[in-house]
Design a protein around this motif. Structure first.
Motif, short mmCIF file in Angstrom:
data_model
loop_
_atom_site.label_atom_id
_atom_site.label_comp_id
_atom_site.label_asym_id
_atom_site.label_seq_id
_atom_site.Cartn_x
_atom_site.Cartn_y
_atom_site.Cartn_z
N UNK A 139 -0.07 8.15 27.54
CA UNK A 139 -0.36 9.13 29.21
C UNK A 139 -2.26 9.06 29.22
N UNK A 140 -2.96 9.19 27.86
CA UNK A 140 -4.29 9.02 28.31
C UNK A 140 -4.34 7.95 28.69
N UNK A 141 -4.29 6.29 28.27
CA UNK A 141 -4.02 5.76 29.28
C UNK A 141 -4.16 5.76 30.89
N UNK A 191 -15.55 9.28 25.16
CA UNK A 191 -15.12 8.30 25.10
C UNK A 191 -12.98 8.39 25.04
N UNK A 192 -12.43 7.83 25.63
CA UNK A 192 -10.61 6.91 25.92
C UNK A 192 -9.67 7.76 24.58
N UNK A 193 -10.71 6.94 23.05
CA UNK A 193 -10.23 7.71 22.33
C UNK A 193 -9.93 8.44 21.88
N UNK A 194 -10.75 9.37 22.60
CA UNK A 194 -11.00 11.27 21.48
C UNK A 194 -10.27 11.37 22.06
N UNK A 233 -8.01 -0.04 34.13
CA UNK A 233 -8.94 1.19 33.13
C UNK A 233 -9.75 1.02 32.74
N UNK A 234 -9.98 -0.24 31.62
CA UNK A 234 -11.03 -0.65 30.70
C UNK A 234 -12.05 -1.37 32.22
N UNK A 235 -11.88 -2.14 32.94
CA UNK A 235 -12.90 -2.29 33.61
C UNK A 235 -13.65 -1.53 34.83
N UNK A 236 -12.52 -0.19 35.65
CA UNK A 236 -13.27 0.83 36.24
C UNK A 236 -13.65 1.37 35.58
N UNK A 237 -13.65 2.08 33.74
CA UNK A 237 -14.33 2.49 32.88
C UNK A 237 -15.31 2.23 33.30
N UNK A 238 -15.61 1.14 32.96
CA UNK A 238 -17.16 0.15 32.72
C UNK A 238 -17.75 0.34 33.51
N UNK A 239 -16.93 0.29 35.12
CA UNK A 239 -18.16 -0.15 36.77
C UNK A 239 -18.54 1.41 36.39
N UNK A 240 -17.81 2.48 36.30
CA UNK A 240 -18.29 4.00 36.42
C UNK A 240 -19.34 4.23 35.10
N UNK A 242 -7.73 7.05 31.72
CA UNK A 242 -8.36 5.67 31.62
C UNK A 242 -8.31 5.55 33.07
N UNK A 243 -7.18 4.73 33.69
CA UNK A 243 -6.65 4.63 34.58
C UNK A 243 -6.94 5.19 36.16
N UNK A 244 -6.08 6.12 36.16
CA UNK A 244 -6.54 7.53 36.81
C UNK A 244 -8.00 7.71 37.10
#
Length: 252
Positions: free
Chosen positions: A142-144, A229-232, A70-77, A148-150
């Motif tokens: 669930x948020x991860x 961001x994901x932490x929020x 998910x981290x990788x995909x989030x960076x790419x997008x 983050x991933x899906x």
């Protein structure tokens, strides 16, 4: 390998949270799921301890896989945002979370008045294991998985297939809107097995409630993920549960 360092560190930071979340979600399920379902699961595995341990391992696996990729995909997008709670983003997240938690708490009286089992299920969740499970599993795991991933994966696929001519900085907003809606629907659908176990059936009203609450709030979490961001999104999801359970604890 250096490019995988940050995703790996992020995923590893999720690991202890995932283990604790998995343990407490297992304890919560033992306390709330129908006895025949628990008895069948224990008979297959041999003990309640092994059932809880298996849940913890499974949750850890979800966190590692979805956290890393998910981290990788989030960076790419371009969806990945630095982990930073500035005043504005924190105020917005807290305001949304409190308002959402209050609305979510009304489920006990609104849908609870027409669907048998909702009020007893909410009351059963007012335990230490129920609170910890909802905050850590719901808020973090669930948020991860779902945001983050899906959500990142869906945005990446739509971008590459339909809008490949745009670079990352200029991906059309509708890509993220579609990804958010799709992830929210998946989030709601992911609650159907637990909903079926809780109520023993899936009626039109129960399905409507499931998709309204989980899908609707999933859209809010997705919006926070995209904007801050994901932490929020994690913080908001966790606070939704804290606020709603606090209201139930006071009034029921």
């Amino acid at each position: 390998m250096a490019k995988f360092k940050k995703p790996l560190l992020f995923a590893l930071c999720l690991l202890p949270i995932a283990i604790i979340a998995g343990i407490f979600i297992g304890i919560y399920q033992l306390d709330t799921y129908p006895e025949e379902i628990i008895a069948q699961a224990v008979a297959e595995l041999g003990s309640t301890e092994l059932l809880i341990a298996l849940g913890a391992v499974q949750t850890a696996g979800y966190a590692l896989f979805c956290g890393f990729f998910g981290y990788i995909l989030a960076e790419k997008t371009g969806l990945w945002k630095p982990i930073n709670f500035d005043k504005k983003s924190l105020v917005v997240t807290l305001a949304v979370s409190v308002a959402g938690g209050i609305l979510f708490s009304l489920d006990h009286w609104v849908f609870g008045s027409i669907i048998d089992g909702i009020q007893s299920a909410n009351e059963a969740g007012l335990t230490l294991s129920g609170v910890i499970a909802s905050v850590l599993y719901g808020g973090v795991i669930e948020e991860t998985m779902l945001r983050l991933f899906f959500m990142s994966l869906i945005a990446f696929v739509i971008w590459k297939i339909f809008f490949g001519k745009y670079d990352r900085e200029n991906i059309p907003k509708k890509v993220f809107v579609i990804a958010n809606i799709t992830a929210a629907l998946l989030f709601a659908a992911g609650h159907l097995p637990a909903t079926l176990v809780t109520f023993g059936k899936l009626t039109p009203v129960i399905l409507f409630r499931c998709f309204l609450l989980n899908g609707g709030f999933g859209l809010i979490f997705g919006r926070l993920y995209r904007k801050y961001g994901i932490c929020h999104a994690m913080l908001s999801h966790a606070l939704f549960h804290v606020v709603s359970k606090l209201i139930w604890f006071i009034f029921i």
